[in-house]
Motif scaffolding. Sequence first.
Motif, PDB file in Angstrom:
ATOM      1  N   VAL A 126     -65.963 -84.735 -42.820  1.00  0.00           N
ATOM      2  CA  VAL A 126     -64.974 -85.798 -42.665  1.00  0.00           C
ATOM      3  C   VAL A 126     -64.124 -85.612 -41.409  1.00  0.00           C
ATOM      4  O   VAL A 126     -63.814 -86.583 -40.706  1.00  0.00           O
ATOM      5  N   LEU A 127     -63.722 -84.387 -41.106  1.00  0.00           N
ATOM      6  CA  LEU A 127     -62.814 -84.138 -39.986  1.00  0.00           C
ATOM      7  C   LEU A 127     -63.563 -83.760 -38.705  1.00  0.00           C
ATOM      8  O   LEU A 127     -63.021 -83.084 -37.832  1.00  0.00           O
ATOM      9  N   ASP A 128     -64.780 -84.222 -38.580  1.00  0.00           N
ATOM     10  CA  ASP A 128     -65.565 -84.019 -37.367  1.00  0.00           C
ATOM     11  C   ASP A 128     -65.126 -85.074 -36.339  1.00  0.00           C
ATOM     12  O   ASP A 128     -65.637 -86.185 -36.304  1.00  0.00           O
ATOM     13  N   HIS A 129     -64.123 -84.702 -35.519  1.00  0.00           N
ATOM     14  CA  HIS A 129     -63.520 -85.648 -34.576  1.00  0.00           C
ATOM     15  C   HIS A 129     -63.174 -84.896 -33.301  1.00  0.00           C
ATOM     16  O   HIS A 129     -62.669 -83.772 -33.355  1.00  0.00           O
ATOM     17  N   PRO A 130     -63.403 -85.490 -32.134  1.00  0.00           N
ATOM     18  CA  PRO A 130     -63.188 -84.753 -30.876  1.00  0.00           C
ATOM     19  C   PRO A 130     -61.754 -84.310 -30.629  1.00  0.00           C
ATOM     20  O   PRO A 130     -61.533 -83.353 -29.873  1.00  0.00           O
ATOM     21  N   TRP A 131     -60.779 -84.968 -31.221  1.00  0.00           N
ATOM     22  CA  TRP A 131     -59.382 -84.602 -30.989  1.00  0.00           C
ATOM     23  C   TRP A 131     -58.807 -83.744 -32.106  1.00  0.00           C
ATOM     24  O   TRP A 131     -57.606 -83.469 -32.105  1.00  0.00           O
ATOM     25  N   LEU A 132     -59.635 -83.326 -33.040  1.00  0.00           N
ATOM     26  CA  LEU A 132     -59.176 -82.452 -34.119  1.00  0.00           C
ATOM     27  C   LEU A 132     -59.766 -81.060 -33.933  1.00  0.00           C
ATOM     28  O   LEU A 132     -60.981 -80.890 -33.930  1.00  0.00           O
ATOM     29  N   ASP A 133     -58.893 -80.080 -33.766  1.00  0.00           N
ATOM     30  CA  ASP A 133     -59.302 -78.676 -33.700  1.00  0.00           C
ATOM     31  C   ASP A 133     -59.042 -78.068 -35.070  1.00  0.00           C
ATOM     32  O   ASP A 133     -57.903 -77.719 -35.402  1.00  0.00           O
ATOM     33  N   VAL A 134     -60.084 -77.979 -35.883  1.00  0.00           N
ATOM     34  CA  VAL A 134     -59.951 -77.514 -37.269  1.00  0.00           C
ATOM     35  C   VAL A 134     -60.129 -76.000 -37.313  1.00  0.00           C
ATOM     36  O   VAL A 134     -61.160 -75.469 -36.879  1.00  0.00           O
ATOM     37  N   VAL A 135     -59.110 -75.318 -37.834  1.00  0.00           N
ATOM     38  CA  VAL A 135     -59.171 -73.866 -38.046  1.00  0.00           C
ATOM     39  C   VAL A 135     -59.482 -73.640 -39.528  1.00  0.00           C
ATOM     40  O   VAL A 135     -58.633 -73.899 -40.386  1.00  0.00           O
ATOM     41  N   PRO A 136     -60.686 -73.171 -39.858  1.00  0.00           N
ATOM     42  CA  PRO A 136     -61.064 -73.045 -41.273  1.00  0.00           C
ATOM     43  C   PRO A 136     -60.506 -71.776 -41.910  1.00  0.00           C
ATOM     44  O   PRO A 136     -60.514 -70.704 -41.308  1.00  0.00           O
ATOM     45  N   LEU A 137     -60.041 -71.926 -43.129  1.00  0.00           N
ATOM     46  CA  LEU A 137     -59.543 -70.804 -43.918  1.00  0.00           C
ATOM     47  C   LEU A 137     -60.184 -70.868 -45.296  1.00  0.00           C
ATOM     48  O   LEU A 137     -60.032 -71.863 -46.019  1.00  0.00           O
ATOM     49  N   TYR A 138     -60.969 -69.849 -45.642  1.00  0.00           N
ATOM     50  CA  TYR A 138     -61.628 -69.739 -46.945  1.00  0.00           C
ATOM     51  C   TYR A 138     -62.553 -70.930 -47.206  1.00  0.00           C
ATOM     52  O   TYR A 138     -62.475 -71.582 -48.251  1.00  0.00           O
ATOM     53  N   PHE A 139     -63.449 -71.215 -46.242  1.00  0.00           N
ATOM     54  CA  PHE A 139     -64.401 -72.310 -46.388  1.00  0.00           C
ATOM     55  C   PHE A 139     -65.657 -71.894 -47.140  1.00  0.00           C
ATOM     56  O   PHE A 139     -66.461 -72.750 -47.507  1.00  0.00           O
ATOM     57  N   GLU A 140     -65.855 -70.586 -47.368  1.00  0.00           N
ATOM     58  CA  GLU A 140     -67.057 -70.137 -48.085  1.00  0.00           C
ATOM     59  C   GLU A 140     -66.999 -70.615 -49.532  1.00  0.00           C
ATOM     60  O   GLU A 140     -66.030 -70.349 -50.239  1.00  0.00           O
ATOM     61  N   LEU A 141     -68.035 -71.312 -49.983  1.00  0.00           N
ATOM     62  CA  LEU A 141     -68.067 -71.794 -51.367  1.00  0.00           C
ATOM     63  C   LEU A 141     -68.247 -70.604 -52.301  1.00  0.00           C
ATOM     64  O   LEU A 141     -69.264 -69.919 -52.258  1.00  0.00           O
ATOM     65  N   ASP A 142     -67.243 -70.357 -53.133  1.00  0.00           N
ATOM     66  CA  ASP A 142     -67.277 -69.192 -54.016  1.00  0.00           C
ATOM     67  C   ASP A 142     -66.433 -69.488 -55.250  1.00  0.00           C
ATOM     68  O   ASP A 142     -65.202 -69.474 -55.204  1.00  0.00           O
ATOM     69  N   GLY A 143     -67.125 -69.767 -56.350  1.00  0.00           N
ATOM     70  CA  GLY A 143     -66.447 -70.129 -57.591  1.00  0.00           C
ATOM     71  C   GLY A 143     -65.706 -69.007 -58.274  1.00  0.00           C
ATOM     72  O   GLY A 143     -65.073 -69.229 -59.316  1.00  0.00           O
ATOM     73  N   THR A 144     -65.747 -67.780 -57.701  1.00  0.00           N
ATOM     74  CA  THR A 144     -64.933 -66.696 -58.247  1.00  0.00           C
ATOM     75  C   THR A 144     -63.546 -66.681 -57.607  1.00  0.00           C
ATOM     76  O   THR A 144     -62.696 -65.893 -58.021  1.00  0.00           O
ATOM     77  N   PHE A 145     -63.328 -67.507 -56.587  1.00  0.00           N
ATOM     78  CA  PHE A 145     -62.044 -67.632 -55.903  1.00  0.00           C
ATOM     79  C   PHE A 145     -61.485 -66.266 -55.488  1.00  0.00           C
ATOM     80  O   PHE A 145     -60.448 -65.819 -55.979  1.00  0.00           O
ATOM     81  N   PRO A 146     -62.174 -65.577 -54.562  1.00  0.00           N
ATOM     82  CA  PRO A 146     -61.807 -64.201 -54.223  1.00  0.00           C
ATOM     83  C   PRO A 146     -60.504 -64.061 -53.446  1.00  0.00           C
ATOM     84  O   PRO A 146     -59.947 -62.961 -53.386  1.00  0.00           O
ATOM     85  N   ASN A 147     -59.998 -65.139 -52.854  1.00  0.00           N
ATOM     86  CA  ASN A 147     -58.808 -65.024 -52.002  1.00  0.00           C
ATOM     87  C   ASN A 147     -57.521 -65.447 -52.700  1.00  0.00           C
ATOM     88  O   ASN A 147     -56.493 -64.786 -52.581  1.00  0.00           O
ATOM     89  N   HIS A 148     -57.576 -66.554 -53.404  1.00  0.00           N
ATOM     90  CA  HIS A 148     -56.440 -66.990 -54.218  1.00  0.00           C
ATOM     91  C   HIS A 148     -56.921 -68.110 -55.126  1.00  0.00           C
ATOM     92  O   HIS A 148     -57.990 -68.694 -54.908  1.00  0.00           O
ATOM     93  N   GLU A 149     -56.133 -68.419 -56.154  1.00  0.00           N
ATOM     94  CA  GLU A 149     -56.470 -69.534 -57.032  1.00  0.00           C
ATOM     95  C   GLU A 149     -56.550 -70.820 -56.219  1.00  0.00           C
ATOM     96  O   GLU A 149     -55.823 -71.000 -55.238  1.00  0.00           O
ATOM     97  N   ALA A 150     -57.416 -71.711 -56.633  1.00  0.00           N
ATOM     98  CA  ALA A 150     -57.573 -72.991 -55.923  1.00  0.00           C
ATOM     99  C   ALA A 150     -56.587 -74.022 -56.460  1.00  0.00           C
ATOM    100  O   ALA A 150     -56.961 -75.148 -56.814  1.00  0.00           O
ATOM    101  N   ASP A 151     -55.316 -73.633 -56.510  1.00  0.00           N
ATOM    102  CA  ASP A 151     -54.250 -74.500 -57.034  1.00  0.00           C
ATOM    103  C   ASP A 151     -53.086 -74.505 -56.057  1.00  0.00           C
ATOM    104  O   ASP A 151     -52.176 -73.681 -56.157  1.00  0.00           O
ATOM    105  N   PRO A 152     -53.084 -75.418 -55.087  1.00  0.00           N
ATOM    106  CA  PRO A 152     -52.039 -75.413 -54.066  1.00  0.00           C
ATOM    107  C   PRO A 152     -50.656 -75.794 -54.565  1.00  0.00           C
ATOM    108  O   PRO A 152     -49.689 -75.689 -53.801  1.00  0.00           O
ATOM    109  N   MET A 153     -50.533 -76.233 -55.824  1.00  0.00           N
ATOM    110  CA  MET A 153     -49.197 -76.516 -56.354  1.00  0.00           C
ATOM    111  C   MET A 153     -48.379 -75.240 -56.509  1.00  0.00           C
ATOM    112  O   MET A 153     -47.153 -75.278 -56.488  1.00  0.00           O
ATOM    113  N   LYS A 154     -49.054 -74.103 -56.683  1.00  0.00           N
ATOM    114  CA  LYS A 154     -48.354 -72.832 -56.815  1.00  0.00           C
ATOM    115  C   LYS A 154     -48.057 -72.277 -55.420  1.00  0.00           C
ATOM    116  O   LYS A 154     -48.965 -72.109 -54.609  1.00  0.00           O
ATOM    117  N   PRO A 155     -46.793 -71.972 -55.122  1.00  0.00           N
ATOM    118  CA  PRO A 155     -46.431 -71.525 -53.773  1.00  0.00           C
ATOM    119  C   PRO A 155     -47.234 -70.328 -53.275  1.00  0.00           C
ATOM    120  O   PRO A 155     -47.571 -70.255 -52.084  1.00  0.00           O
TER     121      PRO A 155
END
Length: 461
Positions: free
Chosen positions: A193-222
Motif C-alpha cells: 500500500v505504501l509503495d510511493h516515491p515520496w514515502l521513505d518507509v522505515v520498517p520495524l518488526y515486519f517479519e510475520l511471526d505469530g509468536t510476537f517475539p518483540n511486543h504484543e500486537a496491541d498498540p493501545m497499550k503504551p
Amino acid sequence: MSNPRDAHRHQHLVKAYDIRGVVPDEFDEAAARTIGAAFVALTGADRIAVARDMRGSSPALAEAFAEGVVSRGAQVLDAGLGSTDYLYYVSGTLDVPGAMFTASHNPARYNGIKLCKAGAVPIGDGTGLERIRAALASAPAPADGPRGSVLRVDLLARYAAHLRSLVDLGGIRPLKVVVDAGNGMAGLTVPEVLDHPWLDVVPLYFELDGTFPNHEADPMKPANVADLKARVRLEGADLGLAFDGDADRCFVVDERGESITPSQVTALIATRELARDPGASVVHNLITSQAVPELVAEAGGVPVRSRVGHSFVKALMAEHGAVFGGEHSGHYYFRDFWFADTGMLAALHVLAALGGQDRPLSELMARYTRYAASGEINIEVADPEAALSAVEAAYSGPGTEIDRLDGLTVRLGDGSWFNVRASNTEPVLRLNAEGPDPAAVRQLGDVLLALVRGVGLGAAA
C-alpha cells in the motif's frame, strides 16, 4: 457438537462481535469445521472467501473451516494471507460472505474468526452469530449433497490499488515514516500500500511471526509503541504508524515521538471527508473526545453518536449513509470501503494531510485537540452492575446529565464528562473521562476510583 465435552469446550467461543478462544482448549479444528458448515447455512451462499493471519494455528483452522464449507456444496475462495481489511475488500469487491482467521491483538495462544456477509456486512449477536453458537452446541446434520471446491485467489495488489485510489498522494512532500507492524499482517500489506516515491518507509518488526517475539500486537497499550516512538526520534522521521496483529487498526505517533489520539485522527479524517461531501454524517462512538462532534458540526457535517463496537458503528453508518466513522480504539470506517474498518486507509489520510502542507504533524494535529483525557482505565470489580448503580446514585443530582446508551455516561456542569461501562469479556469496568484540563481529569478519576473502592467493589487494574 455430537460430543458433549466438545459442546462444553466451545460454549464461550462465540463472542458478541466475533469468534475467539484459546487454541486448542476452546477453539480447535472440529469447531472450525462445524462453523464452516453452519456459515454456509447462515448465508445461503455458493461462494465464501477465506483469509488468515500469520498465527501458527491459522492454516489448520482455516483449512478445517474450508472443509466445512466444501462439505455443504459451496466453493471456498482461498484469499491466503492478509489483513482483516483485505478480507473485507475481497468480500466487498466480489460480493461474497467472508471469514477472516485472526485473534487480532490477542496473545499467540488465541485464534478466532471475524465473519461478514456479502459486501462486508458485519455479523454479530442478533445478526447471525447466535446461529453459529447454536450449531456448536448441537450435532451437525450429515452432509448429503455434492461437494464444493477450493479456488485460490490473490487480490492483494488490487486491494492496495483500491486503497490508493481513495486518497490522493500525488502532491505530497517527501515524508519519512516509521511503521511498526508488530510482527503482524501489516508486514505484508504496508509494502504493497505504501509503495510511493515520496514515502521513505522505515520498517520495524515486519517479519510475520505469530509468536510476537518483540511486543504484543496491541498498540493501545503504551508499552507496545515504545520502540516505535524511540525509532521515530532516532530517525528524525516525520511520523510513526503502528498496526495491531490483523492490521485493521492504526495508531499514529508525531515527529516528537508523542502519541496522536484516535480522537484526533477521527476529527482529521472527518474534516477531510466532509470537505469533499459537505453536510454528510459522521459516526463516532461515545468514548471519543467531545472535540469530534464539535469539529464535525463546525465543518458542516452531522455527528452521530454510537455505542462502542464495530457492529453498532457500521449499522449507524449504513442507516445514515455516513461518509466516515471513528472509534477511540483506533478503528476507522469508510463509506467508500463498504462501511467497513480499515486502518490502512486511515493511515493514507494522515499521510496525505501531513504531506500536503509544510507544518510538522504535532502542529497540524493541535487544532483537533481541545480537552484533556484520562485514557481508558480498567477497574477490577466483583459486580459490575452494582458498581455502575453506585456511581449513578452518587452523580444523580442537579447539574449533571446521565444516559445509559452504553454503560453509564455522566456530563458535569464544568464541561467534564465520564463513561463507565462493563467489559464483555472480563470482570472489569472501563472508565474514560475528559475535562477542560489535566488537573480536572485527574481529580475526577481519583473521585471515581475512590467511590468504587469505597463500596468494596474493586480496585484499579
